[in-house]
Design a protein around this motif. Structure first.
Motif, PDB file in Angstrom:
ATOM      1  N   PHE A   1      92.340  71.960   1.341  1.00  0.00           N
ATOM      2  CA  PHE A   1      91.101  72.719   1.484  1.00  0.00           C
ATOM      3  C   PHE A   1      91.397  74.205   1.217  1.00  0.00           C
ATOM      4  O   PHE A   1      92.491  74.701   1.515  1.00  0.00           O
ATOM      5  CB  PHE A   1      90.534  72.548   2.891  1.00  0.00           C
TER       6      PHE A   1
ATOM      7  N   ASN B   1      84.460  67.146   4.195  1.00  0.00           N
ATOM      8  CA  ASN B   1      85.772  66.549   4.415  1.00  0.00           C
ATOM      9  C   ASN B   1      86.242  65.682   3.258  1.00  0.00           C
ATOM     10  O   ASN B   1      87.336  65.133   3.298  1.00  0.00           O
ATOM     11  CB  ASN B   1      85.764  65.723   5.704  1.00  0.00           C
TER      12      ASN B   1
ATOM     13  N   PHE C   1      89.522  74.469  10.641  1.00  0.00           N
ATOM     14  CA  PHE C   1      90.760  74.031  10.017  1.00  0.00           C
ATOM     15  C   PHE C   1      91.930  74.379  10.932  1.00  0.00           C
ATOM     16  O   PHE C   1      91.930  75.428  11.583  1.00  0.00           O
ATOM     17  CB  PHE C   1      90.940  74.696   8.655  1.00  0.00           C
TER      18      PHE C   1
ATOM     19  N   HIS D   1      92.043  68.443  10.784  1.00  0.00           N
ATOM     20  CA  HIS D   1      90.929  69.374  10.653  1.00  0.00           C
ATOM     21  C   HIS D   1      89.662  68.754  11.240  1.00  0.00           C
ATOM     22  O   HIS D   1      89.461  67.536  11.201  1.00  0.00           O
ATOM     23  CB  HIS D   1      90.676  69.704   9.178  1.00  0.00           C
TER      24      HIS D   1
ATOM     25  N   VAL E   1      86.328  68.825  10.211  1.00  0.00           N
ATOM     26  CA  VAL E   1      85.434  69.160   9.107  1.00  0.00           C
ATOM     27  C   VAL E   1      84.472  67.993   8.885  1.00  0.00           C
ATOM     28  O   VAL E   1      84.908  66.876   8.611  1.00  0.00           O
ATOM     29  CB  VAL E   1      86.227  69.434   7.812  1.00  0.00           C
TER      30      VAL E   1
END
Length: 306
Positions: A118, A161, A81, A154, A156
């Protein structure tokens, strides 16, 4: 018979989707619950320091704690992140946010666009913060210099995600309750409990997590693997701090020096840069609370190789 089964399956699927959609609706704080008030900028600064905002949001590799352009990489088991810009920059930061946007982001973990943040953003702890403290923090942040530049997206992978799924995570690990003082404890202890559990979000690093990334409640504050992937975060219950006095703890929060003469390193060094700016009474309050935590065994540390 097969047709009837298919119909039942479709109805169950639609019902399940409806339940999922309802449970994952991003929560917001309406603007009409925030009456007009004169902000307390001094309290905003205290909240900034207690919340450790600069630990993550300050631009890396520069000394100014108030250049909140973000960009810090936070590795985790779910991806990496990148901390956003929260300076007053109107393009890349929060310069165009309303007060309700900011309070919603901090306490509910919901963006102005209406999507879930997140949980690398520690709103599971910030949810317990007082709204007035958060409002004062927003007012103080607006006094800082704008910093241009937007953090990268990010990194992810799927399915982590999918932000809508974060709503289920919140349902599992957030209670939405503000901090409630314990009438059996002193005012100083309660102040420390508030700073440690809400603004200071100490449990976010000092607790082990389950496979979903939620804090293991039974081992809160008992230490564990560093969520950023390297090293071990110490146990800060009396299992780990039995030999520390409240004076030792308060001094560590001011200087980063342990009773043995060691110095805080890693991400804790960034934390000390913030707690050192708090008033002595607040550090003493945090020490009182931490010293009162009963001993809890954390997860076993891996054996050193070689």
């Amino acid at each position: 018979m097969l047709r009837r089964f298919f119909h039942v399956l479709v109805i169950a699927g639609v019902a399940g989707l409806g339940i999922f959609w309802t449970l994952t609706i991003p929560a917001v704080v309406p603007a009409d619950v925030l009456p007009t008030r004169a902000p307390d900028l001094a309290n905003g600064l205290t909240t900034f320091n207690a919340g450790g905002c600069s630990s993550c949001h300050a631009v890396p590799a520069q000394p100014d704690r108030t250049r909140l352009g973000g960009g810090l990489a936070i590795p985790s088991p779910f991806g990496t992140f990148y901390v956003p810009n929260i300076s007053p920059d109107t393009k890349d930061g929060i310069g165009n946010w309303t007060e309700a946007d900011f309070v919603t982001a901090v306490i509910k973990g919901t963006s102005p666009a209406g999507t879930h943040y997140f949980p690398a953003f520690p709103y599971t702890s910030y949810q317990h913060a007082g709204i007035e403290d958060v409002r004062d923090l927003f007012a103080w942040l607006k006094t800082l210099p704008p910093v241009p530049g937007k953090a990268r997206d990010h990194d992810v992978p799927f399915p982590f995600n999918m932000r809508r799924n974060v709503g289920i995570w919140k349902w599992l690990f957030m209670d939405g309750k503000p901090f409630t003082p314990d009438s059996n404890q002193s005012m100083r202890w309660n102040r420390g409990a508030y700073l440690v559990n809400a603004l200071g979000h100490c449990a976010e690093c000092h607790s082990p997590r389950n496979f979903l990334g939620g804090i293991v409640a039974a081992q809160r504050f008992a230490g564990g693997p560093n969520p950023e992937g390297e090293g071990w975060v110490p146990n800060i219950t009396q299992k780990g701090l039995a030999d520390w006095s409240t004076t030792d703890i308060a001094y560590f929060l001011e200087t980063g020096l342990t009773p043995e003469g060691d110095t805080a390193g890693g991400s804790m060094a960034r934390v000390i840069r913030n707690t050192s700016q708090l008033g002595a009474e607040d550090r003493a309050a945090m020490a009182d609370y931490l010293k009162s935590l009963p001993p809890v065994n954390g997860p076993p540390r891996p054996k050193k190789k070689g």
